[in-house]
Write an enzyme that holds these catalytic residues in place. Structure first.
Site, PDB file in Angstrom:
ATOM      1  CG  ASP A   1       2.936   2.406  -4.345  1.00  0.00           C
ATOM      2  OD1 ASP A   1       3.294   1.321  -4.431  1.00  0.00           O
ATOM      3  OD2 ASP A   1       2.108   3.009  -5.361  1.00  0.00           O
TER       4      ASP A   1
ATOM      5  NE  ARG B   1      -1.144  -5.134  -8.411  1.00  0.00           N
ATOM      6  CZ  ARG B   1      -1.113  -4.239  -8.883  1.00  0.00           C
ATOM      7  NH1 ARG B   1      -1.317  -2.938  -8.377  1.00  0.00           N
ATOM      8  NH2 ARG B   1      -0.464  -4.638  -9.997  1.00  0.00           N
TER       9      ARG B   1
ATOM     10  CE  LYS C   1       1.658   4.340 -10.600  1.00  0.00           C
ATOM     11  NZ  LYS C   1       0.666   3.569 -11.215  1.00  0.00           N
ATOM     12  CG  ASN C   2      -0.861   5.770  -7.036  1.00  0.00           C
ATOM     13  OD1 ASN C   2      -0.434   4.892  -8.100  1.00  0.00           O
ATOM     14  ND2 ASN C   2      -0.432   5.563  -6.805  1.00  0.00           N
TER      15      ASN C   2
ATOM     16  CB  CYS D   1       3.734  -3.620 -11.212  1.00  0.00           C
ATOM     17  SG  CYS D   1       4.851  -2.651 -11.582  1.00  0.00           S
TER      18      CYS D   1
ATOM     19  NE  ARG E   1       2.923   0.197 -15.409  1.00  0.00           N
ATOM     20  CZ  ARG E   1       2.003   0.335 -14.291  1.00  0.00           C
ATOM     21  NH1 ARG E   1       3.314  -0.515 -13.901  1.00  0.00           N
ATOM     22  NH2 ARG E   1       1.516   0.246 -13.421  1.00  0.00           N
TER      23      ARG E   1
END
Length: 437
Positions: A326, A139, A40-41, A134, A418
């Site tokens: 994560d 951030r 995903k990232n 999220c 997600r």
């Protein structure tokens, strides 16, 4: 400056996440084999990179997750044509008709902010709102905007709206010194710097494997990027890119989640299509906690066997190659069902301990203060009804459910969708009783 006509209002598409629950019966003992989905990232910035090219970019092994769906919608909205067949996405970036990312996309996915750099590089302007995603911490994105300013963009911020414009000659290469090795800000610098005039040097760049993948993808497109895997990236600006095809590697965080599931439940598993070297520290810690781990870098496989309750660990999150934030929640989940005392220090996102409250509802003995958590392992945990507070936290509750007595119901799993293609499908492949409600 190239002006992009404002026809965005004609493309009001919304990506809706269904409100779902996950049911898991425990305790369970796992055994099986699964292939790990694409990262995903890694894939999201690659999709943004397709904006830079007036032609075709093909990505394979793309995970079928909501964040990818959201990025497809963003690309279609601004004028790209995306064609998806299974795990392959073909992006035609010949025409860019809109430089504005609408609010309903930005509020869903924080990584949408990286599209700004690509739009600036391609058409000289871009608009977005402050991103959502999220709720795991503040951030701030000021570091992103500072990167763009270093390359000559003018930034206007008003009522949460961000407008970025390059000068008449476009972006210009520069030296960028990041105060923190932010993955997103490093991606922003790469996407904005590829078509900038001259050379861009990024000091203090993120070293995560996903950054390396983005650099490889950009170079396949005709960019000139050096230094992947180090703290200094050198980007030589080019005038144009070319058609390309790139395969996304396996998602190390998804792999780490399923390894954590085996740690919590006991048993054994073979994980395929993931590079063990990208999980070196988490694998070492799992061995320290009692697991037997075998790595195969050539075949890109990991074998794990766990025949005891996990022992206590000390870990601290940080930028790669430190422990990934994560995976902090999945590790907390199996340590909560372990044997002994563990301590976790969260150095990246201050909101990562929200899942600790849900684990306490399952009988976990977890004490948090500031950025530190102390976990006293207890087995089995208590099944119950809990809520997924964020993407990785929701997956962590599934890990804990495998070590709980009875059926656990995890509510609000839109976050999980997600980042995981099908968490229940993969857990069932390992022998768990897991299904969507």
């Amino acid at each position: 400056m190239l002006r992009v006509e404002r026809i965005c209002c004609l493309r009001r598409q919304k990506v809706g996440a269904r409100l779902s629950t996950i049911h898991i019966k425990g305790p369970a003992r796992l055994s099986g084999e699964i292939s790990i989905q694409g990262s995903k990232n890694a894939v999201l910035p690659m999709m943004a990179a397709a904006i830079l090219h007036k032609g075709i970019t093909v990505l394979t092994n793309v995970p079928m997750i909501q964040d990818v769906d959201c990025m497809v919608s963003i690309l279609n909205y601004i004028g790209c044509r995306c064609n998806r067949k299974g795990s392959t996405v073909e992006i035609d970036g010949t025409e860019i008709e809109c430089a504005q990312i609408p609010d309903h996309f930005v509020s869903q996915m924080r990584s949408s902010i990286i599209v700004l750099g690509a739009l600036l590089g391609r058409v000289g302007e871009g608009e977005s709102r402050y991103p959502g995603g999220c709720l795991i911490g503040a951030r701030p994105i000021d570091i992103h905007l500072q990167v763009l300013e270093c390359l000559g963009a003018r930034i206007l911020e008003e009522d949460g709206q961000i407008t970025a414009r390059a000068s008449a000659g476009g972006l210009v290469g520069a030296e960028i010194r990041l105060r923190y090795p932010s993955v997103g800000a490093t991606e922003q610098a790469l996407l904005a710097g590829v078509l900038a005039r001259g050379m861009t040097i990024v000091y203090g760049a993120a070293r995560e494997p996903e950054i390396g993948q983005l650099c490889d993808c950009l170079n396949r497109m005709g960019a000139r990027v050096r230094g992947a895997g180090t703290g200094i990236l050198v980007i030589e600006g080019v005038e144009e890119l070319r058609d390309s095809r790139f395969a996304v590697r396996g998602d190390r965080i998804v792999a780490g989640t399923y390894l954590s599931a085996v740690m919590a439940a006991g048993g054994k598993a073979w994980l395929k299509e993931v590079r063990p070297g990208e999980l070196e520290l988490p694998l070492n810690l799992m061995q320290q906690a009692g697991a037997v781990i075998r790595r195969d870098e050539v075949q890109e496989e990991i074998f794990i066997s766990m025949n005891q309750r996990p022992g206590g660990l000390l870990l601290e999150t940080g930028p790669y190659p430190a422990f990934p934030t994560d995976l902090q929640s999945p590790f907390m989940a199996f340590l909560a069902a372990g044997d002994g005392e563990s301590r976790i220090r969260e150095q990246v996102f201050e909101g990562r301990f929200a899942t600790a409250e849900e684990l306490k509802r399952m009988g976990g003995r977890i004490y948090t203060e500031g950025r530190e958590a102390v976990i006293q392992g207890i087995y089995p945990l208590i099944a119950g009804r809990v809520t997924a507070r964020d993407l990785r936290g929701g997956a962590a509750l599934a890990v804990a459910a495998l070590a709980a007595e009875g059926e656990t119901v995890i509510e609000d799993c839109r976050h999980v969708e997600r980042g995981y293609e099908d968490l229940c499908r993969d857990l069932r492949a390992l022998g768990a009783q897991a299904y969507w409600g």
